[in-house]
Write an enzyme that holds these catalytic residues in place. Structure first.
Site, PDB file in Angstrom:
ATOM      1  N   ARG A 126       0.845  -1.198   0.000  1.00 39.48           N
ATOM      2  CA  ARG A 126       0.000   0.000   0.000  1.00 39.48           C
ATOM      3  C   ARG A 126       0.877   1.243   0.000  1.00 39.48           C
ATOM      4  O   ARG A 126       2.012   1.214   0.477  1.00 39.48           O
ATOM      5  CB  ARG A 126      -0.866   0.025   1.273  1.00 39.48           C
ATOM      6  CG  ARG A 126      -1.933  -1.010   1.277  1.00 39.48           C
ATOM      7  CD  ARG A 126      -3.006  -0.809   2.341  1.00 39.48           C
ATOM      8  NE  ARG A 126      -2.644  -0.167   3.575  1.00 39.48           N
ATOM      9  CZ  ARG A 126      -3.289   0.891   4.086  1.00 39.48           C
ATOM     10  NH1 ARG A 126      -4.294   1.427   3.427  1.00 39.48           N
ATOM     11  NH2 ARG A 126      -2.930   1.403   5.248  1.00 39.48           N
ATOM     12  N   LYS A 191       3.869 -10.106  10.628  1.00 40.92           N
ATOM     13  CA  LYS A 191       2.989 -10.057   9.447  1.00 40.92           C
ATOM     14  C   LYS A 191       3.261 -11.244   8.523  1.00 40.92           C
ATOM     15  O   LYS A 191       4.378 -11.441   8.052  1.00 40.92           O
ATOM     16  CB  LYS A 191       3.239  -8.735   8.722  1.00 40.92           C
ATOM     17  CG  LYS A 191       2.422  -8.512   7.489  1.00 40.92           C
ATOM     18  CD  LYS A 191       2.447  -7.042   7.148  1.00 40.92           C
ATOM     19  CE  LYS A 191       2.005  -6.768   5.738  1.00 40.92           C
ATOM     20  NZ  LYS A 191       1.913  -5.327   5.469  1.00 40.92           N
ATOM     21  N   ARG A 326      -2.050   0.955  14.350  1.00 43.85           N
ATOM     22  CA  ARG A 326      -1.048   0.292  15.182  1.00 43.85           C
ATOM     23  C   ARG A 326      -1.677  -0.039  16.526  1.00 43.85           C
ATOM     24  O   ARG A 326      -2.501   0.721  17.029  1.00 43.85           O
ATOM     25  CB  ARG A 326       0.168   1.222  15.439  1.00 43.85           C
ATOM     26  CG  ARG A 326       0.924   1.593  14.176  1.00 43.85           C
ATOM     27  CD  ARG A 326       1.719   0.405  13.611  1.00 43.85           C
ATOM     28  NE  ARG A 326       2.392   0.747  12.366  1.00 43.85           N
ATOM     29  CZ  ARG A 326       1.899   0.525  11.140  1.00 43.85           C
ATOM     30  NH1 ARG A 326       0.713  -0.049  11.004  1.00 43.85           N
ATOM     31  NH2 ARG A 326       2.568   0.850  10.065  1.00 43.85           N
TER      32      ARG A 326
HETATM   33  P1  ATP Z   1      -0.554  -0.666   7.071  1.00 45.88           P
HETATM   34  O1  ATP Z   1      -0.696  -0.909   8.528  1.00 45.88           O
HETATM   35  O2  ATP Z   1      -0.761   0.751   6.699  1.00 45.88           O
HETATM   36  O3  ATP Z   1      -1.263  -1.645   6.204  1.00 45.88           O
HETATM   37  P2  ATP Z   1       1.949  -1.882   6.344  1.00 45.88           P
HETATM   38  O4  ATP Z   1       3.262  -1.282   6.718  1.00 45.88           O
HETATM   39  O5  ATP Z   1       1.686  -3.224   6.850  1.00 45.88           O
HETATM   40  O6  ATP Z   1       0.970  -0.818   6.861  1.00 45.88           O
HETATM   41  P3  ATP Z   1       1.410  -2.669   3.536  1.00 45.88           P
HETATM   42  O7  ATP Z   1       1.353  -1.793   2.374  1.00 45.88           O
HETATM   43  O8  ATP Z   1       0.237  -3.502   3.851  1.00 45.88           O
HETATM   44  O9  ATP Z   1       1.817  -1.781   4.767  1.00 45.88           O
HETATM   45  O10 ATP Z   1       2.636  -3.646   3.298  1.00 45.88           O
HETATM   46  C1  ATP Z   1       3.903  -3.145   2.969  1.00 45.88           C
HETATM   47  C2  ATP Z   1       4.776  -3.283   4.182  1.00 45.88           C
HETATM   48  O11 ATP Z   1       4.836  -4.650   4.569  1.00 45.88           O
HETATM   49  C3  ATP Z   1       6.208  -2.871   3.964  1.00 45.88           C
HETATM   50  O12 ATP Z   1       6.375  -1.508   4.172  1.00 45.88           O
HETATM   51  C4  ATP Z   1       6.970  -3.707   4.994  1.00 45.88           C
HETATM   52  O13 ATP Z   1       6.966  -3.078   6.259  1.00 45.88           O
HETATM   53  C5  ATP Z   1       6.106  -4.939   5.122  1.00 45.88           C
HETATM   54  N1  ATP Z   1       6.661  -6.102   4.387  1.00 45.88           N
HETATM   55  C6  ATP Z   1       7.266  -6.134   3.181  1.00 45.88           C
HETATM   56  N2  ATP Z   1       7.620  -7.374   2.860  1.00 45.88           N
HETATM   57  C7  ATP Z   1       7.216  -8.161   3.872  1.00 45.88           C
HETATM   58  C8  ATP Z   1       7.291  -9.551   4.129  1.00 45.88           C
HETATM   59  N3  ATP Z   1       7.840 -10.415   3.276  1.00 45.88           N
HETATM   60  N4  ATP Z   1       6.772  -9.998   5.298  1.00 45.88           N
HETATM   61  C9  ATP Z   1       6.200  -9.168   6.185  1.00 45.88           C
HETATM   62  N5  ATP Z   1       6.105  -7.846   5.998  1.00 45.88           N
HETATM   63  C10 ATP Z   1       6.598  -7.346   4.853  1.00 45.88           C
END
Ligand code: ATP
Length: 328
Positions: A126, A191, A326
């Site tokens: 995103r 995640k 968060r």
């Molecule tokens: P939000 O809470 O706004 O959804 P998010 O940081 O989880 O924030 P996303 O766009 O859903 O954002 O996912 C991109 C983010 O996921 C990246 O900025 C990084 O922090 C994280 N990310 C990237 N690759 C991976 C991975 N392989 N496993 C877990 N997290 C990852």
């Protein structure tokens, strides 16, 4: 693993990685004969494999060996599980499966087109963020779905995708996954998967949505670049050689959810989403695009997928757009 690089794989590199996929030693000479190329070409093509997130050992007199076996995606295995209603394409390499499928969508690709990519050089998250995944360590794929309705009616769809993922994970025996609004799939360790929806069409319809998913099967190799804790399925007892099974089950649940969503919308899935939300009735903080932080208690979602938060100023609804959630 190395997403968001300018790397373009050399044409022969993936052919060599297929020969090396068993995790055993293969001599440069043997591979050169098999692929009808010179030993020097083998050597050159294997120079930069670290950029794909694979570790290659080279031992004089024995040849090359991957640090662990690679399991490639196999269309036949996947089709046998999901049936022929989806149109599945598997590519070794793409910048981003979402970007490619969006282009295909504008050229008229069918609803139900699936593009799975072994390795992406610029996986998208995103708000311009990057999704990192190494070759064989993850699933990175996109699904195109066309709806009669317009974009306005699709607001809860990204949360609905999370519901489908939860159903699939339960079928795989993963009990401790949860969702984080709007659409992250979480394990207690971090995640597990990210979801990115990109849409085309009019507010009144019809519309086309490309749903991109990145899911970790093993701990990402360059965890330091990710910026948050990552969870993976290997820690849940699902081995890397289950890649095809995991993708099949995810696709099966995505397809059935998309059919359900087209008829009943997110309203019918809302309660199921809420019961999976890891911050349900918990203290949270909303990060606003202007840098402000708003604290409150997460209280479920609306039929449009907006998060309801009890704040000091009363009950507020947050739409996913530019807001991040968060826990506190
Ligand atoms: P939000 O809470 O706004 O959804 P998010 O940081 O989880 O924030 P996303 O766009 O859903 O954002 O996912 C991109 C983010 O996921 C990246 O900025 C990084 O922090 C994280 N990310 C990237 N690759 C991976 C991975 N392989 N496993 C877990 N997290 C990852």
């Amino acid at each position: 693993m190395n997403s968001a690089t300018n790397a373009v794989p050399k044409p022969l590199t993936f052919a060599l990685l297929r020969l090396l996929a068993d995790g055993e030693f293969h001599s440069g000479e043997e591979m050169a004969v098999q692929l009808e190329m010179s030993r020097a070409s083998v050597h050159n093509a294997l120079q930069d494999v670290a950029q794909f997130g694979v570790m290659l050992h080279s031992v004089r007199g024995r040849g090359y060996r991957l640090s662990h076996p690679l399991c490639w995606l196999d269309k036949e295995i996947i089709l046998a599980e999901v049936g022929a209603t989806l149109n599945i394409e598997i590519l070794d390499y793409a910048t981003s499966s979402n970007a490619l499928l969006l282009q295909a969508a504008s050229r008229g690709a069918f609803s139900g087109s699936v593009l799975a990519v072994e390795w992406q050089s610029a996986g998208r998250g995103r708000l311009g963020r990057t999704w990192h995944a190494g070759l064989g360590d993850a699933l990175t794929f996109s699904v195109l779905w066309r709806f009669e309705c317009g974009l306005a009616a699709l607001s809860g769809l990204s949360l609905a995708v999370g519901v489908a993922m939860m159903r699939a994970l339960r079928e795989l025996g993963v009990q401790d996954a949860g969702l984080k609004w709007p659409n992250d799939v979480m394990l207690p360790s971090g995640k597990l998967a990210g979801i990115l929806l990109e849409a085309q069409g009019d507010m009144l319809g019809p519309s086309a949505v490309v749903i991109g998913i990145g899911l970790n099967l093993a701990a990402p190799a360059d965890a330091a670049r990710i910026g948050q804790a990552a969870g993976d399925l290997s820690a849940c007892g699902i081995a890397l050689d289950q890649r095809n099974k995991v993708l099949s089950i995810l696709l099966k649940h995505l397809e059935s959810m998309l059919r359900e969503f087209a008829v009943r919308g997110f309203t019918a899935l809302r309660k199921e989403w809420e019961s999976a939300h890891i911050y349900d009735h918990r203290p949270v903080e909303m990060l606003m695009p202007d840098g402000k932080r708003i604290e409150g208690i997460a209280l479920g979602v609306t039929d449009e997928g907006a998060l309801r938060v009890e704040t000091a100023d009363g009950l507020r609804e947050f739409h996913s757009g530019e807001v991040s959630l968060r826990g506190r």
